[in-house]
Enzyme design. Structure first.
Site, short mmCIF file in Angstrom:
data_model
loop_
_atom_site.label_atom_id
_atom_site.label_comp_id
_atom_site.label_asym_id
_atom_site.label_seq_id
_atom_site.Cartn_x
_atom_site.Cartn_y
_atom_site.Cartn_z
N TYR A 56 37.78 68.73 38.03
CA TYR A 56 37.10 67.44 37.99
C TYR A 56 36.53 67.04 39.35
O TYR A 56 37.22 67.04 40.36
CB TYR A 56 38.03 66.32 37.51
CG TYR A 56 37.38 64.96 37.65
CD1 TYR A 56 36.32 64.59 36.82
CD2 TYR A 56 37.76 64.08 38.66
CE1 TYR A 56 35.68 63.37 36.97
CE2 TYR A 56 37.13 62.86 38.83
CZ TYR A 56 36.09 62.51 37.97
OH TYR A 56 35.44 61.32 38.15
N HIS A 86 26.07 55.89 43.82
CA HIS A 86 27.14 54.90 43.74
C HIS A 86 26.96 53.76 44.74
O HIS A 86 27.75 52.81 44.75
CB HIS A 86 28.50 55.57 43.95
CG HIS A 86 28.98 56.33 42.75
ND1 HIS A 86 28.22 57.28 42.12
CD2 HIS A 86 30.16 56.27 42.05
CE1 HIS A 86 28.89 57.79 41.10
NE2 HIS A 86 30.07 57.19 41.03
N ASN A 198 36.31 57.82 46.28
CA ASN A 198 37.57 57.48 45.61
C ASN A 198 38.55 57.02 46.68
O ASN A 198 38.78 57.72 47.67
CB ASN A 198 38.14 58.69 44.88
CG ASN A 198 37.66 58.78 43.44
OD1 ASN A 198 38.13 59.62 42.70
ND2 ASN A 198 36.73 57.94 43.04
N TYR A 280 58.17 14.52 50.09
CA TYR A 280 58.38 15.97 49.94
C TYR A 280 57.52 16.80 50.89
O TYR A 280 57.93 17.87 51.35
CB TYR A 280 58.08 16.40 48.51
CG TYR A 280 59.11 16.01 47.47
CD1 TYR A 280 60.23 15.26 47.80
CD2 TYR A 280 58.96 16.41 46.15
CE1 TYR A 280 61.16 14.90 46.84
CE2 TYR A 280 59.88 16.07 45.17
CZ TYR A 280 60.98 15.31 45.52
OH TYR A 280 61.89 14.96 44.56
N ARG A 283 59.69 16.61 53.90
CA ARG A 283 61.09 17.00 53.70
C ARG A 283 61.22 18.43 53.21
O ARG A 283 62.21 19.12 53.51
CB ARG A 283 61.73 16.03 52.70
CG ARG A 283 63.23 16.07 52.73
CD ARG A 283 63.93 15.28 51.66
NE ARG A 283 63.17 14.23 51.01
CZ ARG A 283 63.44 13.79 49.79
NH1 ARG A 283 64.43 14.33 49.09
NH2 ARG A 283 62.72 12.83 49.24
N PHE A 329 43.75 56.15 42.89
CA PHE A 329 42.71 55.21 43.33
C PHE A 329 42.82 53.86 42.64
O PHE A 329 42.09 52.93 42.97
CB PHE A 329 41.33 55.79 43.02
CG PHE A 329 41.20 56.33 41.61
CD1 PHE A 329 41.32 55.50 40.51
CD2 PHE A 329 41.01 57.69 41.39
CE1 PHE A 329 41.23 55.99 39.22
CE2 PHE A 329 40.91 58.19 40.09
CZ PHE A 329 41.02 57.34 39.01
N GLU A 413 36.90 54.96 31.95
CA GLU A 413 37.61 54.06 32.86
C GLU A 413 37.85 52.75 32.11
O GLU A 413 37.12 51.77 32.28
CB GLU A 413 36.79 53.89 34.14
CG GLU A 413 36.67 55.24 34.87
CD GLU A 413 35.52 55.31 35.87
OE1 GLU A 413 34.98 54.26 36.24
OE2 GLU A 413 35.18 56.44 36.27
#
Length: 500
Positions: A56, A86, A198, A280, A283, A329, A413
């Site tokens: 792959y 990409h 990746n 608060y 405190r 990844f 994916e």
């Protein structure tokens, strides 16, 4: 002499990272790292020469195109195509300080010898880091699952002489910088584009930057709260160690001890009080600030593991003689941690705004809106509005990104982390917290002036004196926008040493 840090298999901590960045250290590859990278590349080349089966991303397409076999002659072109195709980022530019961390973390991850990259590719990334050649990367485009594909593509484009970089004070085409420095573009070999793209370095760089800043602002939140407590004529009892040892959350104990140290020697805290309890927001400072510190400790642990990991795919294991495709990844650990950090930071802002509100409310002998002649002067009325609006925005930004997922790549994916979105919105929360604390500091400084002639502790008085040199007390109405901006600059310039 400029000191250097050598990338190796030794653990990289957030503190070491802060030291590298804060001292502007150069980086280099240790001999161990060089051997790791070269041995892995040689193994991959040998494997490819004797084996024609599909692996792959090395001799196949990517994502849902993983079943498309690529001929040996086209493997280099395949990797170059991957990087270019990409590079689909959009939106704002990633801050250059974070891009620099991205470079360092990508180098660190590739140095372990499980990624199959050429040594010269990693050395060129080192050159980019050391020469402050910072690729133009965009905030939008990553799903945080196949790694940070789009941002890392933009980070990698300049290796090919493509894309743009920030260098020598301005943004310019990468090929012009390479020509100026007489560097030839890298010719990517099999798997290299995939190894570069990746990975989780976009999310990781944001996380590291945020952790370093959060550690500083967790301290400043305590210190500013101590000034506010003095301005409000608050009580010391809520910080007594006896209270916190019977509920000993680490952050709670640390916060209470720190508040007592800040207040030690104060004549204001020591004077008799008319009131039995504080609200608060005063405190419960140890409990609220402490919980955020504990969240930060968890996030820090997650990112320490991540930045010392291999997060590309597939991974090469020479000793086992296997190349394995998996999912390192996937950004889920980071997405959850970044969402948690965003919530923790938002809460520091939320309680800060409540203290500001108490200070302007005309209580405990303080004038309404902390100014003489209220009515003629609005004083500090509207900065609290500003803080409230920012706190409200932080509540919206703190909605977790990690619970979302959108299917991509034709269903291959089918679950993504959205950790990149968690990262970018967490930075917005951090920037907002800075503004909220700056506004509290303005109010706390003003409130403290109404306690004179009593003095706070020597440490608090010195801190407030330094602040008032930049942001003077308000005697009559003026444009407070500038005071807020100067307050932010003052807090940014405040230096603390990170402790492991």
């Amino acid at each position: 002499m400029v000191h250097s840090h050598y990338i190796s298999t030794e653990v990289l901590t957030i503190e070491v990272l802060q030291e590298i960045i804060g001292q502007h250290k150069k980086i280099g590859l240790s001999e161990e790292a060089k051997v790791n990278i070269q041995k892995c590349r040689e193994y991959l080349d040998h494997k490819m020469s004797e084996n024609d089966k599909p692996i792959y991303g090395i001799n196949t397409g990517f994502g849902s195109l993983c079943n498309v076999k690529i001929s040996h002659d086209n493997l280099s072109q395949l990797q170059e195509n991957l990087v270019k195709s990409h590079a689909c980022g959009t939106g704002e530019e990633v801050p250059q300080a974070i891009v620099k961390i991205m470079l360092l973390l990508k180098i660190q991850s590739l140095s372990y010898g499980h990624s199959g990259v050429q040594l010269q590719t990693v050395e060129r990334l080192v050159d980019f880091y050391n020469h402050d050649i910072l690729p133009v990367v965009y905030t939008q485009g990553s799903l945080g699952a196949s790694g940070d594909l789009a941002p890392l593509a933009h980070l990698s484009l300049p290796l090919l002489g493509e894309g743009e970089v920030n260098y020598d004070g301005f943004r310019q085409p990468a090929h012009k910088v390479l020509e100026k420095l007489e560097w030839k573009p890298i010719v990517l070999q099999s798997k290299e584009g995939l190894a570069l793209l990746n990975g989780t370095q976009f999310m990781s760089a944001y996380g590291c930057y945020l952790i370093m800043k959060s550690m500083k602002y967790a301290y400043l939140a305590d210190l500013i709260a101590a000034v506010s407590l003095e301005g409000f004529d608050g009580r010391i009892e809520p910080f007594d160690e006896l209270i916190h040892y019977v509920r000993p959350h680490k952050g709670q104990v640390v916060t209470a001890n720190r508040m007592k140290e800040f207040l030690e020697g104060s004549s204001i805290i020591a004077q008799p009080k008319q009131h039995v309890q504080d609200p608060y927001s005063f405190r419960c400072i140890p409990q609220v600030h402490g919980a955020s510190k504990d969240a930060l400790d968890y996030v820090k642990k997650v990112f320490k593991t991540e930045i010392n990991s291999v997060t590309d795919n597939p991974n090469i294991f020479i000793e086992s003689d296997v190349i394995l495709s998996g999912g390192n990844f996937h950004g889920q650990p980071l997405a959850l941690a970044l969402d948690f950090l965003g919530i923790a930071l938002a809460e520091l802002g939320s309680i800060s705004e409540r203290r500001t509100y108490q200070l302007i409310s005309g209580l405990r002998g303080l004038p309404a809106f902390l100014v003489e002649n209220p009515g003629l002067n609005s004083g500090f009325m509207i900065p609290q509005y500003t803080a409230a609006s920012i706190v409200s925005q932080n509540k919206q930004l703190a909605t977790p990104a990690s619970v979302d997922s959108i299917v991509s790549s034709n269903g291959q994916e089918d679950h993504v982390s959205m950790g990149a979105n968690a990262a970018t919105k967490c930075l917005r929360i951090m920037d907002n917290l800075e503004r909220i604390l700056a506004i509290e500091m303005m109010n706390a400084s003003q409130a403290l002036s109404f306690r004179r002639p009593l003095q706070s502790s020597e440490f608090i008085e010195q801190f407030v004196k330094s602040y008032q040199e930049e942001v003077p007390l308000v005697s009559e109405d003026r444009i407070l926008h500038y005071d807020i901006e100067r307050s932010i600059v003052f807090l940014n310039s405040f230096m603390i040493e990170l402790e492991d």
